[in-house]
Design a protein around this motif. Structure first.
Motif, short mmCIF file in Angstrom:
data_model
loop_
_atom_site.label_atom_id
_atom_site.label_comp_id
_atom_site.label_asym_id
_atom_site.label_seq_id
_atom_site.Cartn_x
_atom_site.Cartn_y
_atom_site.Cartn_z
N ASN A 242 0.94 -1.23 -0.07
CA ASN A 242 -0.07 -0.26 0.07
C ASN A 242 0.78 1.19 -0.02
OD1 ASN A 242 -2.03 1.88 0.15
ND2 ASN A 242 -2.73 1.39 2.34
N ILE A 243 1.60 1.51 -1.22
CA ILE A 243 2.57 2.59 -1.13
C ILE A 243 1.85 3.71 -1.88
CG2 ILE A 243 4.40 0.94 -1.48
CD1 ILE A 243 4.28 1.52 -4.42
N PRO A 244 2.07 5.00 -1.64
CA PRO A 244 1.71 6.18 -1.98
C PRO A 244 1.42 6.25 -3.73
CG PRO A 244 3.21 6.95 -0.66
CD PRO A 244 3.56 5.30 -0.85
N THR A 245 0.27 6.58 -4.31
CA THR A 245 0.08 6.75 -5.61
C THR A 245 0.76 7.90 -6.35
OG1 THR A 245 -2.08 5.67 -5.22
CG2 THR A 245 -1.64 6.41 -7.46
N PRO A 246 1.78 7.57 -7.43
CA PRO A 246 2.34 8.55 -8.04
C PRO A 246 1.40 9.23 -9.10
CG PRO A 246 3.22 6.63 -8.81
CD PRO A 246 2.02 6.31 -7.89
N TRP A 247 0.71 10.01 -8.68
CA TRP A 247 -0.59 10.53 -9.50
C TRP A 247 -0.07 11.22 -10.91
CZ3 TRP A 247 -5.15 8.32 -9.16
CH2 TRP A 247 -5.52 8.08 -7.90
N LYS A 248 0.99 12.25 -10.64
CA LYS A 248 1.36 12.81 -11.90
C LYS A 248 2.05 11.79 -12.91
CE LYS A 248 4.56 16.59 -13.07
NZ LYS A 248 5.53 17.57 -12.68
N ALA A 249 2.86 10.99 -12.31
CA ALA A 249 3.49 10.15 -13.25
C ALA A 249 2.48 9.32 -14.08
CB ALA A 249 4.65 9.01 -12.57
N ILE A 250 1.54 8.98 -13.18
CA ILE A 250 0.75 8.17 -13.74
C ILE A 250 -0.22 8.68 -14.99
CG2 ILE A 250 -1.69 6.91 -13.41
CD1 ILE A 250 -0.66 5.93 -10.81
N PHE A 251 -0.75 10.14 -14.80
CA PHE A 251 -1.58 10.80 -15.61
C PHE A 251 -0.75 11.32 -16.92
CE2 PHE A 251 -4.82 11.14 -12.03
CZ PHE A 251 -5.81 10.50 -12.68
N GLN A 454 6.87 0.10 -15.53
CA GLN A 454 6.83 1.33 -15.44
C GLN A 454 7.94 1.96 -14.33
OE1 GLN A 454 6.36 3.47 -18.46
NE2 GLN A 454 6.20 1.12 -18.96
N PRO A 455 8.67 2.99 -14.42
CA PRO A 455 9.68 3.20 -13.30
C PRO A 455 8.66 3.76 -12.07
CG PRO A 455 10.37 4.19 -15.38
CD PRO A 455 9.13 3.47 -15.56
N TRP A 456 7.48 4.09 -12.21
CA TRP A 456 6.65 4.80 -11.23
C TRP A 456 5.87 3.70 -10.61
CZ3 TRP A 456 2.10 3.41 -13.12
CH2 TRP A 456 1.69 3.30 -14.32
N ASN A 457 6.41 2.30 -10.95
CA ASN A 457 5.72 1.38 -10.14
C ASN A 457 6.38 1.10 -8.88
OD1 ASN A 457 3.87 -1.24 -9.81
ND2 ASN A 457 6.06 -2.03 -9.93
N SER A 458 7.90 1.47 -8.88
CA SER A 458 8.60 1.15 -7.67
C SER A 458 8.17 1.90 -6.64
CB SER A 458 10.10 1.82 -7.94
OG SER A 458 11.08 1.85 -7.04
N GLU A 459 8.34 1.19 -5.36
CA GLU A 459 8.04 1.37 -4.23
C GLU A 459 8.57 2.88 -3.54
OE1 GLU A 459 7.98 -0.56 0.45
OE2 GLU A 459 8.59 -1.79 -1.12
N ASP A 460 9.79 2.93 -3.91
CA ASP A 460 10.66 4.18 -3.72
C ASP A 460 10.53 5.23 -4.71
OD1 ASP A 460 12.22 2.92 -5.52
OD2 ASP A 460 13.89 2.86 -3.91
N TYR A 461 9.81 5.15 -5.75
CA TYR A 461 10.08 6.27 -6.70
C TYR A 461 9.70 7.60 -6.38
CZ TYR A 461 8.47 8.76 -11.31
OH TYR A 461 8.18 9.51 -11.99
N LEU A 462 8.69 7.77 -5.40
CA LEU A 462 8.25 9.31 -5.10
C LEU A 462 9.31 9.79 -4.27
CD1 LEU A 462 4.60 9.08 -4.44
CD2 LEU A 462 5.47 10.08 -6.12
N SER A 463 9.95 8.91 -3.40
CA SER A 463 11.06 9.26 -2.56
C SER A 463 12.33 9.72 -3.42
CB SER A 463 11.45 8.25 -1.39
OG SER A 463 11.77 7.12 -2.14
N LYS A 464 12.64 8.68 -4.46
CA LYS A 464 13.70 9.26 -5.35
C LYS A 464 13.51 10.39 -6.15
CE LYS A 464 15.46 4.40 -6.23
NZ LYS A 464 15.73 3.35 -7.18
#
Length: 473
Positions: A242-251, A454-464
């Motif tokens: 249940n990781i944060p959703t990277p909305w910008k990357a998704i859209f 996709q890169p934004w699937n990664s658990e630590d994508y937002l922190s990176k």
């Protein structure tokens, strides 16, 4: 190490036991699809009986409402008014609170309003039908996001096409059963209200069974063997967190937009055929209601059957590395859209005397469309297993605007041209329009879709991304 690489280096052999706990979950989800689609589509056939005149109804004791005929397409489209509203939110809710709970409640609420539909129709009028359909749409908006969340953790990559096709072809099978059952009951002295009571009862029963036996993931169920659990988790990278959703990357994701366009184009054609085949066959070829139900069901039976043909082929392409995941999705999606598009063009210019050939073309148009279950429909999990339910919520929400517009567009064409349902020219325009949308959406998917995580699937994508932004500032 990327997510995709990690999945490939930790593969575990498939358990020797052919049937496992995961198969019970697949069957439960399949039944949910059958029942859900049955509730969703029974009005397509039932509306003919609901608006029947006194001379056409099977018993004088059955209440019908011929004065509602002008509101037919409004009632048919009203399900989707509610359906599109909560899709994205449904994906987030399923992700946060667990898809098992959201799926159980979705079927239970939809079933309750199925039971209420004949009652509110009698008390309020056609607006009562619309109210029930809107609430059914709202609740069923949780189905696909919940399914995708569950399948992302229950369906191993080597079985994914087969499993997802099995679950989602419950839709066309649900159509077959619903159309047959509705046509038979509505044309009998039992009367059309009984159909809605039956589906309501079936849905409530399923909700109780799934609440007892369903599970959010292999790690949350007690009676699963360790070998089966390890096999599933090795090919799904374990339970999606249940990781944060990277909305910008998704859209802003081009592959997701490709899925959305493919999904939208498919929905336009699918729901045009689903809602209008009964009217087309009755108006142009003068088939009786029972015959219409049988022929309509034949088309969706073909869709269900062919789903079991295309899915093992897709899995074979992927597991034997004949084609990449992305190429396989594009091949299957092309089959599922371009061949039906050709069938619809042929159908558009078919003379009225060719009733048998019309049935063949309708069966081809609907049946071959099942290849899309191995195309855009599974691609969400390919590109982001961690956010698959949210992605399905997004694409399903956007695409089902087409499900609303498709039947309403026919009313618009009638208003602009003056054609009626008995005019062949109306259906020529309708089928050519659907064919064009199939082709355009299929081409867009082929150009921009991807099978890579996709890169934004990664658990630590937002922190990176945050660290990168801070280092650049």
């Amino acid at each position: 190490m990327s997510d995709s690489e990690k999945c490939e280096t930790e593969l575990v052999s498939k358990p020797v036991k052919r049937l496992g706990v995961r198969h019970v979950q697949y069957v439960l989800l399949f039944l949910a699809t059958v029942i859900g689609y049955g509730m969703r589509t029974n009005l397509s056939e039932g509306i003919v009986a609901i608006t029947a005149t006194d001379k056409d109804k099977p018993s004088p004791d059955i209440k019908t409402y011929p004065e509602w005929k002008d509101y037919k397409n409004t009632m048919l489209s009203s399900f989707f008014w509610g359906y599109v509203c909560l899709q994205i939110g449904a994906g987030q809710i399923a992700k946060k609170f667990g898809p098992k709970l959201s799926l159980t409640l979705a079927i239970a609420v939809s079933s309750s309003f199925s039971i209420l539909l004949p009652i509110l129709a009698d008390v309020i009028g056609y607006q009562g039908v619309i109210i029930c359909r809107v609430f059914q749409g709202l609740s069923q908006g949780f189905l696909y996001p919940s399914f995708h969340h569950l399948l992302s953790v229950w369906a191993p990559n080597s079985e994914r096409s087969k499993v997802i096709s099995f679950v989602y072809t419950g839709g066309p099978l649900g159509n077959v059963i619903s159309l047959q059952l509705t046509g038979f009951i509505a044309d009998s002295t039992l009367g059309w209200p009984v159909v809605f009571y039956i589906y309501g009862g079936l849905g409530l029963t399923w909700s109780v069974v799934y609440f007892i036996y369903g599970s959010n993931s292999p790690s949350q169920i007690k009676n699963i063997s360790e070998s089966e659990k390890k096999f599933i988790e090795s090919e799904t990278c374990g339970e999606s967190k249940n990781i944060p959703t990277p909305w910008k990357a998704i859209f802003t994701s081009s592959p997701l937009l490709a899925i959305t366009i493919g999904h939208a184009g498919n929905n336009w054609g699918f729901w045009t055929l689903l809602t209008e085949i009964p009217s087309y066959l009755k108006s142009i070829f003068d088939y009786k209601l029972k015959t219409v139900a049988l022929l309509d069901a034949l088309a969706y039976f073909a869709m269900w059957t062919l789903g079991f043909v295309f899915s093992p082929i897709a899995d074979h392409f992927i597991t034997k590395k004949v084609f990449s995941i992305g190429a396989t999705r594009k091949i299957m999606n092309s089959i599922g859209l371009f061949i039906p598009a050709a069938a619809l063009v042929a159908l558009a210019f078919l003379p009225k005397e060719q009733g048998t050939l019309a049935i063949v073309l309708l069966v081809v148009a609907v049946g071959i469309n099942s290849a899309t279950f191995c195309g855009y429909n599974v691609n969400h999990i390919d590109i982001s297993p961690n956010h698959a339910g949210v992605l399905m919520g997004i694409t399903n929400s956007v695409s089902n605007v087409c499900s609303i517009l498709a039947p309403l567009a026919i009313d618009g064409i009638r208003a602009m041209t003056g054609y009626d349902e008995e005019d062949k020219a109306l259906w020529t325009i309708v089928f050519c329009l659907s064919s064009g949308i199939y082709v355009v959406s299929g081409l867009y998917f082929n150009i921009f879709a991807s099978g890579e995580i996709q890169p934004w699937n990664s658990e630590d994508y937002l922190s990176k991304k945050k660290e990168q932004k801070e280092s650049n500032s």
